[in-house]
Each structure stands twice: as structure tokens, then as C-alpha cells.
Design an enzyme around this catalytic site. Sequence first.
Site, PDB file in Angstrom:
ATOM      1  N   ALA A   1       1.645  -5.007  -2.112  1.00 21.84           N
ATOM      2  CA  ALA A   1       1.851  -5.125  -0.668  1.00 21.84           C
ATOM      3  C   ALA A   1       2.852  -4.054  -0.250  1.00 21.84           C
ATOM      4  CB  ALA A   1       2.367  -6.519  -0.332  1.00 21.84           C
TER       5      ALA A   1
ATOM      6  N   GLY B   1       0.684  -7.175  -5.217  1.00 28.13           N
ATOM      7  CA  GLY B   1      -0.463  -7.564  -4.402  1.00 28.13           C
ATOM      8  C   GLY B   1      -1.746  -6.874  -4.833  1.00 28.13           C
TER       9      GLY B   1
ATOM     10  N   GLU C   1      -2.970  -9.029  -7.499  1.00 32.18           N
ATOM     11  CA  GLU C   1      -3.442 -10.265  -6.852  1.00 32.18           C
ATOM     12  C   GLU C   1      -4.760 -10.045  -6.110  1.00 32.18           C
ATOM     13  OE1 GLU C   1       0.284 -10.730  -4.830  1.00 32.18           O
ATOM     14  OE2 GLU C   1       0.817 -12.492  -6.012  1.00 32.18           O
TER      15      GLU C   1
ATOM     16  N   GLU D   1       7.140  -8.074  -8.789  1.00 34.20           N
ATOM     17  CA  GLU D   1       7.902  -8.545  -7.623  1.00 34.20           C
ATOM     18  C   GLU D   1       9.327  -8.947  -7.967  1.00 34.20           C
ATOM     19  OE1 GLU D   1       4.769  -9.276  -8.314  1.00 34.20           O
ATOM     20  OE2 GLU D   1       3.557  -9.425  -6.492  1.00 34.20           O
TER      21      GLU D   1
HETATM   22  N1  DAK Z   1       4.704  -0.248  -0.792  1.00 33.20           N
HETATM   23  C1  DAK Z   1       4.969   0.813  -0.015  1.00 33.20           C
HETATM   24  N2  DAK Z   1       4.911   2.098  -0.443  1.00 33.20           N
HETATM   25  C2  DAK Z   1       4.604   2.296  -1.734  1.00 33.20           C
HETATM   26  C3  DAK Z   1       4.325   1.234  -2.627  1.00 33.20           C
HETATM   27  C4  DAK Z   1       4.370  -0.096  -2.096  1.00 33.20           C
HETATM   28  N3  DAK Z   1       4.072  -1.189  -2.816  1.00 33.20           N
HETATM   29  N4  DAK Z   1       4.058   1.761  -3.837  1.00 33.20           N
HETATM   30  C5  DAK Z   1       4.148   3.090  -3.710  1.00 33.20           C
HETATM   31  N5  DAK Z   1       4.479   3.425  -2.453  1.00 33.20           N
HETATM   32  C6  DAK Z   1       4.676   4.766  -1.901  1.00 33.20           C
HETATM   33  C7  DAK Z   1       6.007   5.345  -2.346  1.00 33.20           C
HETATM   34  O1  DAK Z   1       7.072   4.871  -1.538  1.00 33.20           O
HETATM   35  C8  DAK Z   1       5.738   6.814  -2.176  1.00 33.20           C
HETATM   36  O2  DAK Z   1       5.852   7.142  -0.815  1.00 33.20           O
HETATM   37  P1  DAK Z   1       6.661   8.454  -0.337  1.00 33.20           P
HETATM   38  O3  DAK Z   1       8.001   8.347  -0.933  1.00 33.20           O
HETATM   39  O4  DAK Z   1       5.842   9.604  -0.916  1.00 33.20           O
HETATM   40  O5  DAK Z   1       6.618   8.373   1.157  1.00 33.20           O
HETATM   41  C9  DAK Z   1       4.280   6.961  -2.557  1.00 33.20           C
HETATM   42  O6  DAK Z   1       3.714   5.654  -2.421  1.00 33.20           O
HETATM   43  C10 DAK Z   1       4.087   7.379  -4.003  1.00 33.20           C
HETATM   44  O7  DAK Z   1       4.820   6.497  -4.822  1.00 33.20           O
HETATM   45  P2  DAK Z   1       5.801   7.002  -5.999  1.00 33.20           P
HETATM   46  O8  DAK Z   1       6.429   8.297  -5.634  1.00 33.20           O
HETATM   47  O9  DAK Z   1       6.681   5.866  -6.331  1.00 33.20           O
HETATM   48  O10 DAK Z   1       4.734   7.262  -7.165  1.00 33.20           O
HETATM   49  P3  DAK Z   1       4.974   7.209  -8.741  1.00 33.20           P
HETATM   50  O11 DAK Z   1       3.723   7.735  -9.343  1.00 33.20           O
HETATM   51  O12 DAK Z   1       6.276   7.849  -9.087  1.00 33.20           O
HETATM   52  O13 DAK Z   1       5.121   5.638  -9.090  1.00 33.20           O
HETATM   53  C11 DAK Z   1       4.463   3.295  -8.964  1.00 33.20           C
HETATM   54  C12 DAK Z   1       4.013   4.799  -8.932  1.00 33.20           C
HETATM   55  C13 DAK Z   1       3.236   2.458  -8.655  1.00 33.20           C
HETATM   56  C14 DAK Z   1       4.978   2.956 -10.366  1.00 33.20           C
HETATM   57  C15 DAK Z   1       5.596   3.106  -7.930  1.00 33.20           C
HETATM   58  O14 DAK Z   1       5.146   3.608  -6.662  1.00 33.20           O
HETATM   59  C16 DAK Z   1       5.948   1.661  -7.728  1.00 33.20           C
HETATM   60  O15 DAK Z   1       6.656   1.058  -8.543  1.00 33.20           O
HETATM   61  N6  DAK Z   1       5.505   1.087  -6.601  1.00 33.20           N
HETATM   62  C17 DAK Z   1       5.892  -0.271  -6.229  1.00 33.20           C
HETATM   63  C18 DAK Z   1       5.158  -1.287  -7.067  1.00 33.20           C
HETATM   64  C19 DAK Z   1       5.563  -2.689  -6.677  1.00 33.20           C
HETATM   65  O16 DAK Z   1       6.735  -3.083  -6.778  1.00 33.20           O
HETATM   66  N7  DAK Z   1       4.601  -3.464  -6.195  1.00 33.20           N
HETATM   67  C20 DAK Z   1       4.857  -4.865  -5.745  1.00 33.20           C
HETATM   68  C21 DAK Z   1       5.142  -4.873  -4.246  1.00 33.20           C
HETATM   69  S1  DAK Z   1       5.473  -6.508  -3.653  1.00 33.20           S
HETATM   70  C22 DAK Z   1       1.612 -12.261  -0.145  1.00 33.20           C
HETATM   71  C23 DAK Z   1       0.641 -11.422  -0.609  1.00 33.20           C
HETATM   72  C24 DAK Z   1       0.972 -10.343  -1.395  1.00 33.20           C
HETATM   73  C25 DAK Z   1       2.276 -10.085  -1.717  1.00 33.20           C
HETATM   74  C26 DAK Z   1       3.266 -10.921  -1.283  1.00 33.20           C
HETATM   75  C27 DAK Z   1       2.935 -12.023  -0.472  1.00 33.20           C
HETATM   76  N8  DAK Z   1       1.309 -13.440   0.666  1.00 33.20           N
HETATM   77  C28 DAK Z   1      -0.097 -13.803   0.850  1.00 33.20           C
HETATM   78  C29 DAK Z   1       2.311 -14.279   1.226  1.00 33.20           C
HETATM   79  C30 DAK Z   1       2.576  -8.926  -2.535  1.00 33.20           C
HETATM   80  C31 DAK Z   1       3.797  -8.434  -2.749  1.00 33.20           C
HETATM   81  C32 DAK Z   1       3.901  -7.152  -3.457  1.00 33.20           C
HETATM   82  O17 DAK Z   1       2.950  -6.577  -3.881  1.00 33.20           O
END
Ligand code: DAK
Length: 259
Positions: free
Chosen positions: A67, A110, A113, A133
Site C-alpha cells: 500500500a 499490500g 496481500e 509492515e
Molecule cells: N509506498 C509508496 N512508495 C513506494 C512504496 C510504497 N509501498 N514502495 C516503493 N515506493 C517508491 C519509493 O518511495 C521510491 O519513490 P521515489 O523516492 O523514487 O519517489 C520508488 O518507489 C522506488 O523505490 P526504492 O527507491 O525504494 O526502490 P528499491 O529498489 O531501492 O527498493 C523496495 C525496493 C520494494 C525494497 C523498497 O521500495 C521498499 O521497501 N518499499 C516499501 C515496502 C513496504 O514496506 N511495503 C509495505 C507497505 S504497508 C489495508 C490494506 C493493505 C495494507 C494495509 C491496510 N486495509 C484493507 C485496511 C497494506 C499496507 C502496506 O502494504
Amino acid sequence: MTFKHIITSTPRTGVFQITLNRPKALNALNSALFTEILTALRKADSDIDQYGAVVITGGDRVFAAGADIKEMLPIDSAQAMSQDMLSNWKDFNSIGIPIIAAVEGYALGGGCELAMNCDIIYASNKAVFGQPEVKLGVIPGGGGTQRLIRAIGKSRAMEYIITGDNFSSIQAEQWGLVSKNFEPKTVIKNALDLAEKIAKGPRLTSRSCKKAINIANETNLQNGLDFERNIFHSLFGNYEQKEGMNAFVEKRKPKWSKL
Ligand code: DAK
């Protein structure tokens, strides 16, 4: 129907493809994107004559990195609760048409998920899954704690959700989360082949299979068996049951489409 964050297409007869299209953000699932997915799914689901299966993919590089963290960052708990943040994710469960996730690259948070919301997961053998998360100070909210345990068991789900560590697609296949692994950049083709095969089959019956299998996750065995038998009974008399059984008796191939 035009969309901003997804691309929809019909690459094979009877197959509806949804491609997530926020490549610069690694297909981060902001609320507008998720709403578009639901709108597209409802369209495919509502037209059984046109569509027999859906493929959801992020393309050749990444499935979805979760997400949208930047969208969620400023929200406080009062807003999250009063807006019932991301509550439309549950609407995914009302979609009857079989859905295949074609996963290349990251399927995190997400993204993992979303894949688990689908009915079948095909993945690249280099794909990476995870529920990170915890590292953001939250827990999975899109079904991760509930679906991962059912897919890979309690001990592994606990380990990977509490640490937030990623796991490989090879592990995901061994543990039963992923149906099959493929060489990178071949996943979409394989998913489309499977979707086409399903779409060429009896479409009402495949939806009934999906409904009955999903009940197994939601109820006890006896209720599930009762539900299965009710669906089984309800299929008698419909075109597909008569055609399937007649074709067997007449030693010919069934003609599933009435069109
Ligand atoms: N959200 C927003 N932007 C994201 C992102 C994300 N989840 N993942 C990557 N990006 C963006 C980065 O900010 C970056 O943007 P700029 O800086 O270029 O503007 C661009 O994508 C490229 O990312 P990286 O530079 O970080 O790329 P790398 O290859 O170095 O790393 C990575 C890739 C996937 C390892 C890294 O981007 C990463 O760790 N991303 C976050 C992964 C994460 O923590 N995901 C969980 C998010 S929380 C719900 C339903 C769903 C959810 C919750 C509730 N309900 C129904 C209530 C879900 C929650 C989540 O998913």
C-alpha cells in the site's frame, strides 16, 4: 472505461487482464488504484459471456511494493477509523470470477496481500514476497495475518510477519502459497495460458468451484461439506451440467459456450 493507475486488456478470448501501472512507485497501491482494480474486476465479473478468468499483474519488473506509504503517513488513528481506511479491500471477496496473480519482482505488504486475495498465484522464481509492515510500526491490514497463516502455517506466518523479513518465491512455492514458479519474464504468459484454459471451460462451474473452496477457509468442515453439497445440487439442470454429462455419454467434447 478509462483508468489512471491500471491498464486493462483482453489479451486472449475470455481473459481479462489488469496491469498495475504506477511503475515509478513500484506499483504502490494507493486508494485510487485499488478502487480502479475493484471497478475493473466488477466489470469482468458481471459479464460471464465475455470473461471466464482474470489475470492481475504488475508487469515484468514488480508486482506491488505494498500500500502507498506516502498516502498513509499523515493519517492518525481517528481518521483511519472514521474513514474506515482501505475498507473497500473486503469487496475483493465478492468477486466470483477466478483470478490469477502473475507475480514478478516484489510482492510486499499490500502487494503480497493482493496476490493472496487472488485465487491462484503464479510467480517468477526470482519474485520476493513479504509482509514488512512491522518495520513501519503497523501490522498487515489487508488480510496478511489471516491469509498467510492459512497458506503457510502458523509458525512460518508468525516468523515472517513478526520479523518483517522477506521470503523467496521458491520458499513460497514449497510452502503452498504459490502454485507454480517460472523463469523471470515468462510469468504473465503462463498465467494467461492458465486463464485461457479456465475461460474455455465451464464458466459457471469454475465460479462454483471457487465459491466452495473459499468457504473452506471460512467455516468448519461440516458446514463446508453442507455448503459444497448444496452447490453441487444447485448445478443440476443448468446448461453446463447437461452439456458436460451429455458430451461424456455421447463420446464427444463438450461445447461450453452457448454463444
Ligand atoms: N509506498 C509508496 N512508495 C513506494 C512504496 C510504497 N509501498 N514502495 C516503493 N515506493 C517508491 C519509493 O518511495 C521510491 O519513490 P521515489 O523516492 O523514487 O519517489 C520508488 O518507489 C522506488 O523505490 P526504492 O527507491 O525504494 O526502490 P528499491 O529498489 O531501492 O527498493 C523496495 C525496493 C520494494 C525494497 C523498497 O521500495 C521498499 O521497501 N518499499 C516499501 C515496502 C513496504 O514496506 N511495503 C509495505 C507497505 S504497508 C489495508 C490494506 C493493505 C495494507 C494495509 C491496510 N486495509 C484493507 C485496511 C497494506 C499496507 C502496506 O502494504
